[in-house]
Design a protein around this motif. Sequence first.
Motif, PDB file in Angstrom:
ATOM      1  N   LEU A  49       0.738   5.502  13.317  1.00  0.00           N
ATOM      2  CA  LEU A  49      -0.503   4.726  13.365  1.00  0.00           C
ATOM      3  C   LEU A  49      -0.689   3.897  12.091  1.00  0.00           C
ATOM      4  N   ILE A  50      -0.398   4.475  10.963  1.00  0.00           N
ATOM      5  CA  ILE A  50      -0.545   3.752   9.691  1.00  0.00           C
ATOM      6  C   ILE A  50       0.405   2.563   9.658  1.00  0.00           C
ATOM      7  N   ARG A  51       1.651   2.776  10.076  1.00  0.00           N
ATOM      8  CA  ARG A  51       2.631   1.677  10.083  1.00  0.00           C
ATOM      9  C   ARG A  51       2.237   0.587  11.073  1.00  0.00           C
ATOM     10  N   GLU A  52       1.663   0.996  12.193  1.00  0.00           N
ATOM     11  CA  GLU A  52       1.216   0.021  13.185  1.00  0.00           C
ATOM     12  C   GLU A  52       0.095  -0.849  12.610  1.00  0.00           C
ATOM     13  N   TYR A  53      -0.799  -0.235  11.869  1.00  0.00           N
ATOM     14  CA  TYR A  53      -1.933  -0.967  11.296  1.00  0.00           C
ATOM     15  C   TYR A  53      -1.512  -1.811  10.096  1.00  0.00           C
ATOM     16  N   GLU A  54      -0.737  -1.231   9.209  1.00  0.00           N
ATOM     17  CA  GLU A  54      -0.354  -1.872   7.949  1.00  0.00           C
ATOM     18  C   GLU A  54       1.169  -1.859   7.852  1.00  0.00           C
ATOM     19  N   GLY A  55       1.787  -2.982   8.165  1.00  0.00           N
ATOM     20  CA  GLY A  55       3.244  -3.056   8.199  1.00  0.00           C
ATOM     21  C   GLY A  55       3.922  -2.760   6.872  1.00  0.00           C
ATOM     22  N   SER A  56       3.380  -3.317   5.795  1.00  0.00           N
ATOM     23  CA  SER A  56       4.017  -3.144   4.487  1.00  0.00           C
ATOM     24  C   SER A  56       3.403  -1.939   3.770  1.00  0.00           C
ATOM     25  N   VAL A  57       3.823  -0.764   4.198  1.00  0.00           N
ATOM     26  CA  VAL A  57       3.280   0.455   3.625  1.00  0.00           C
ATOM     27  C   VAL A  57       4.425   1.404   3.269  1.00  0.00           C
ATOM     28  N   SER A  58       4.270   2.083   2.151  1.00  0.00           N
ATOM     29  CA  SER A  58       5.227   3.105   1.748  1.00  0.00           C
ATOM     30  C   SER A  58       4.538   4.444   1.993  1.00  0.00           C
ATOM     31  N   ILE A  59       5.098   5.246   2.898  1.00  0.00           N
ATOM     32  CA  ILE A  59       4.454   6.503   3.268  1.00  0.00           C
ATOM     33  C   ILE A  59       5.265   7.692   2.764  1.00  0.00           C
ATOM     34  N   THR A  60       4.573   8.584   2.077  1.00  0.00           N
ATOM     35  CA  THR A  60       5.133   9.861   1.663  1.00  0.00           C
ATOM     36  C   THR A  60       4.422  10.918   2.482  1.00  0.00           C
ATOM     37  N   HIS A  61       5.082  12.023   2.731  1.00  0.00           N
ATOM     38  CA  HIS A  61       4.387  13.070   3.477  1.00  0.00           C
ATOM     39  C   HIS A  61       4.551  14.407   2.782  1.00  0.00           C
ATOM     40  N   MET A 118       0.837  -1.174   0.000  1.00  0.00           N
ATOM     41  CA  MET A 118       0.000   0.000   0.000  1.00  0.00           C
ATOM     42  C   MET A 118       0.888   1.244   0.000  1.00  0.00           C
ATOM     43  N   ARG A 119       0.443   2.255  -0.730  1.00  0.00           N
ATOM     44  CA  ARG A 119       1.157   3.529  -0.802  1.00  0.00           C
ATOM     45  C   ARG A 119       0.267   4.600  -0.182  1.00  0.00           C
ATOM     46  N   ALA A 120       0.792   5.261   0.838  1.00  0.00           N
ATOM     47  CA  ALA A 120       0.009   6.270   1.558  1.00  0.00           C
ATOM     48  C   ALA A 120       0.699   7.621   1.489  1.00  0.00           C
ATOM     49  N   LEU A 121      -0.120   8.657   1.602  1.00  0.00           N
ATOM     50  CA  LEU A 121       0.366  10.029   1.677  1.00  0.00           C
ATOM     51  C   LEU A 121      -0.257  10.651   2.908  1.00  0.00           C
ATOM     52  N   VAL A 122       0.582  11.193   3.784  1.00  0.00           N
ATOM     53  CA  VAL A 122       0.101  11.905   4.965  1.00  0.00           C
ATOM     54  C   VAL A 122       0.378  13.383   4.733  1.00  0.00           C
ATOM     55  N   VAL A 123      -0.687  14.184   4.863  1.00  0.00           N
ATOM     56  CA  VAL A 123      -0.558  15.621   4.646  1.00  0.00           C
ATOM     57  C   VAL A 123      -0.845  16.305   5.982  1.00  0.00           C
ATOM     58  N   SER A 124       0.180  16.955   6.508  1.00  0.00           N
ATOM     59  CA  SER A 124       0.047  17.639   7.797  1.00  0.00           C
ATOM     60  C   SER A 124       0.997  18.822   7.818  1.00  0.00           C
ATOM     61  N   SER A 125       0.516  19.959   8.310  1.00  0.00           N
ATOM     62  CA  SER A 125       1.379  21.132   8.377  1.00  0.00           C
ATOM     63  C   SER A 125       2.280  21.088   9.606  1.00  0.00           C
ATOM     64  N   THR A 126       2.025  20.144  10.523  1.00  0.00           N
ATOM     65  CA  THR A 126       2.887  20.017  11.708  1.00  0.00           C
ATOM     66  C   THR A 126       3.657  18.709  11.657  1.00  0.00           C
ATOM     67  N   GLN A 127       4.896  18.750  12.108  1.00  0.00           N
ATOM     68  CA  GLN A 127       5.742  17.561  12.144  1.00  0.00           C
ATOM     69  C   GLN A 127       5.175  16.529  13.121  1.00  0.00           C
ATOM     70  N   LYS A 128       4.700  17.000  14.257  1.00  0.00           N
ATOM     71  CA  LYS A 128       4.151  16.102  15.282  1.00  0.00           C
ATOM     72  C   LYS A 128       2.938  15.341  14.729  1.00  0.00           C
ATOM     73  N   GLY A 129       2.031  16.043  14.050  1.00  0.00           N
ATOM     74  CA  GLY A 129       0.858  15.402  13.459  1.00  0.00           C
ATOM     75  C   GLY A 129       1.242  14.374  12.416  1.00  0.00           C
ATOM     76  N   CYS A 130       2.214  14.713  11.606  1.00  0.00           N
ATOM     77  CA  CYS A 130       2.688  13.802  10.565  1.00  0.00           C
ATOM     78  C   CYS A 130       3.277  12.532  11.177  1.00  0.00           C
ATOM     79  N   GLU A 131       4.140  12.702  12.160  1.00  0.00           N
ATOM     80  CA  GLU A 131       4.773  11.550  12.805  1.00  0.00           C
ATOM     81  C   GLU A 131       3.746  10.652  13.479  1.00  0.00           C
ATOM     82  N   SER A 132       2.775  11.262  14.151  1.00  0.00           N
ATOM     83  CA  SER A 132       1.743  10.505  14.839  1.00  0.00           C
ATOM     84  C   SER A 132       0.911   9.673  13.857  1.00  0.00           C
ATOM     85  N   LEU A 133       0.463  10.291  12.762  1.00  0.00           N
ATOM     86  CA  LEU A 133      -0.348   9.584  11.780  1.00  0.00           C
ATOM     87  C   LEU A 133       0.457   8.502  11.049  1.00  0.00           C
TER      88      LEU A 133
END
Length: 189
Positions: A19-31, A1-16
């Motif tokens: 959570l995504i990595r915890e739920y779906e281990g094999s994920v490629s996340i861009t922010h 799965m390929r995900a994009l997290v859009v957040s103007s804060t670093q803390k929000g981005c890291e938190s989301l």
Amino acid sequence: MRALVVSSTQKGCESLCSLIREYEGSVSITHATSASEARRIVLDSEIDLVVVNAPLADESGEELALMVTEQSLATSILVVKTEYFEQSQTMFSSRGILVVSKPVIRQMFFQALSLGISLRSRLGAMHNENEKLHRKIEEIKLIDRAKWALIERLGMDEGQAHRHIEKMAMDLRKSRYDVASSILKTYQM
């Protein structure tokens, strides 16, 4: 799965992202930190899931979530402040956007992710089926054009033209589409 997290804060981005990595281990996340940056990423790459932590620096984030669902196959999750949750849920759920309130509750976010992944999978299957049908329609159109070329140029009737294309396809061990293409090239149509 390929995900994009859009957040103007670093803390929000890291938190989301966590959570995504915890739920779906094999994920490629861009922010991305802005809606404009996120739009470029969505339009230039294949993304399965977009999580928008609203508000963003350059817009509310709602427009981005709408754009994602309207112009791509990605699922959109909009994370909003608690006071905006009901209004956002009412406005966007019918448009295919999943809405989660802040502070993000792990279990609720996982439910939204599960729904989002299911939606993306189903939408992808429907898109593939739609593409197959479009290819089939184009094939039928081309074969019909080849039949009309045979009718006009060789004086065949429609049944004869159909049988001619079928026989050539069997004899040459080619598809009817390839035979029809060849006929159209021969008669420059």
